[in-house]
Design an enzyme around this catalytic site. Structure first.
Site, PDB file in Angstrom:
ATOM      1  N   SER A  33      -4.954  -1.689 -25.576  1.00 15.82           N
ATOM      2  CA  SER A  33      -4.646  -1.036 -26.844  1.00 15.82           C
ATOM      3  C   SER A  33      -4.939   0.458 -26.822  1.00 15.82           C
ATOM      4  CB  SER A  33      -5.361  -1.720 -28.012  1.00 15.82           C
ATOM      5  OG  SER A  33      -6.746  -1.616 -27.885  1.00 15.82           O
ATOM      6  N   LYS A  76      -9.896  -1.370 -36.546  1.00 18.85           N
ATOM      7  CA  LYS A  76      -9.487  -0.034 -36.094  1.00 18.85           C
ATOM      8  C   LYS A  76      -9.273   0.907 -37.276  1.00 18.85           C
ATOM      9  CE  LYS A  76      -7.950  -1.813 -31.755  1.00 18.85           C
ATOM     10  NZ  LYS A  76      -6.956  -2.433 -30.968  1.00 18.85           N
TER      11      LYS A  76
END
Length: 143
Positions: A33, A76
């Protein structure tokens, strides 16, 4: 490796050798990611162009420049808010995950969703990049 390979295919690194060390202690699924973030940092280095400072980003990057979905959108976004950024960029395939977050997490944030690495570059470098260093990706060419 994918981020570096993709950037090398599109930008002139002036023959510089680069080594990116990712410690083995990291969780195996956490690494991918960071693909668009690592590639964006490499583009910044190759072009001597600053990435906008108010941006947090995430997304896996394919060899042809597609931005692939990630997990942990809520965590996140919380981290981005904690860091004080006002713009978040993530894969378009994670738009639904972002939209389902509570409003109090999204308040004050401007989301950006990317399909290709060029989408990432357009957000990360709003004033553009030097045209001599840049080659379009296969993902952005008509099929």
């Amino acid at each position: 490796r994918v981020a570096l390979a993709h950037v090398r295919s599109r930008f002139d690194l002036d023959g510089r050798e680069l080594h990116i060390h990712v410690p083995e202690g990291a969780t195996p699924k956490d690494g991918p990611s960071a693909g668009v973030t690592i590639a964006t940092a490499l583009v910044s280095l190759a072009t001597n162009t600053h990435v906008r400072a108010d941006l947090a980003m995430t997304g896996e990057l394919s060899l042809i420049g597609r931005v692939l979905p990630i997990g942990g959108v809520k965590e996140k976004v919380i981290a981005a808010r904690h860091a004080g950024v006002t713009n978040v960029l993530m894969p378009v395939d994670n738009k639904r995950d972002y939209d389902e977050l509570p409003d109090y997490l999204k308040d004050g944030l401007t989301p950006h969703f990317a399909t290709t690495f060029d989408d990432v570059l357009n957000v990360a470098f709003p004033d553009g990049l030097p045209t001599t260093a840049y080659q379009p990706s296969d993902a952005d060419r008509p099929q």
